[in-house]
Design an enzyme around this catalytic site. Structure first.
Site, PDB file in Angstrom:
ATOM      1  N   ASP A   1      -8.284   3.655 -20.559  1.00 49.15           N
ATOM      2  CA  ASP A   1      -9.332   4.596 -20.153  1.00 49.15           C
ATOM      3  C   ASP A   1     -10.394   3.791 -19.404  1.00 49.15           C
ATOM      4  OD1 ASP A   1      -8.051   6.717 -21.400  1.00 49.15           O
ATOM      5  OD2 ASP A   1      -9.071   6.377 -23.308  1.00 49.15           O
ATOM      6  N   ASP A  20      -2.730  16.859 -24.558  1.00 51.14           N
ATOM      7  CA  ASP A  20      -3.794  16.267 -25.371  1.00 51.14           C
ATOM      8  C   ASP A  20      -3.914  17.147 -26.608  1.00 51.14           C
ATOM      9  OD1 ASP A  20      -4.594  14.191 -23.582  1.00 51.14           O
ATOM     10  OD2 ASP A  20      -5.579  15.700 -22.341  1.00 51.14           O
TER      11      ASP A  20
END
Length: 252
Positions: A130, A11
């Site tokens: 998500d 990330d």
């Protein structure tokens, strides 16, 4: 039987690898190029690179960092974050990525999935989802913009739509489990894996090698992704694979 894949995730924010809990409280985890080279040597099957603030900040993925990471890798490499058009996909794939991951942009304009699949082939198009449990929905809801915005989409309906439009893989992150290290969301992973015909990557919640086994057996995932437990050396790709082999899970 297809081998199960172990995938570290980078990330990236402002050129550095970061990791948080449930998408907040981010802390630094290192240099993306160094970490990518390390995971390649460690025996990772693939690597995922997510520019986590690109969609929220409305800018494109950092192509220079992608190029540098690709230069240190021999394994397949997926890049996501701020990819909003066919031109963006071309740029990322030219920079060295093997696949592109679409999340917010795909929800806002689902035709983008089809455009990418028609041009590059479905194997190139990963749709990242998500997901967070929603009591009022009685199911999981899809979130966009780095987990900041709720959508009207139910997760199962959305993954089916994404695959119908040409997605070759689903990268499924449980926002409820993300960074908690209590294990993957097995109910969510199983529900999605059973509702689509393409590979599903489980993400969010890995805290031990045993959690990977659960993702593959109970959750029926094809691959499992983790970040912090690898970045902070709590376990390693080698250790996870060794454990899985002992348990009879087929890995490379």
């Amino acid at each position: 039987m297809l081998t199960k894949r172990i995938i570290p995730c980078l990330d990236v924010k402002e050129g550095r690898v970061v990791k948080g809990v449930q998408f907040v409280s981010l802390r630094d985890a290192g240099d993306p190029v160094e970490l990518a080279a390390f995971y390649d040597k460690e025996g990772a099957d693939e690597l995922v690179f997510l520019d986590i603030s690109a969609s929220h900040e409305g800018r494109e993925t950092m192509v220079d960092v992608v190029k540098a990471v690709a230069g240190s890798l021999a394994i397949p490499f997926t890049v996501g974050g701020g990819i909003n058009s066919l031109e963006d996909m071309k740029q990322i794939l030219r920079a060295g990525a093997d696949k592109v991951s679409l999340n917010t942009s795909a929800v806002l304009r689902p035709e983008l999935i089809t455009e990418g699949a028609d041009y590059f082939g479905s194997q190139c198009i990963v749709v990242a989802v998500d997901a967070r449990w929603d009591e009022s929905l009685g199911s999981w809801r899809v979130y966009t913009h780095g987990g900041r915005r709720a959508t009207d989409w139910d997760v199962i309906a959305w993954v089916k739509e994404a695959v119908n439009r040409g997605a070759g893989e689903i990268l499924l992150t449980s926002m409820d489990n993300d960074g908690e290290k209590q294990g993957f969301n097995l109910a969510l992973t199983k529900a999605v894996s059973e509702s689509v015909s393409v590979p599903v990557i489980a993400s969010g919640g890995a805290g031990s090698a045993a959690h990977f086994e659960e993702a593959f057996t109970t959750g029926k995932a094809d691959a499992a992704l983790a970040a912090s437990i690898f970045h902070y050396k709590e376990t390693s790709v080698k250790e996870v694979k060794s454990f899985l082999k002992q348990k009879g899970v087929v890995v490379r």
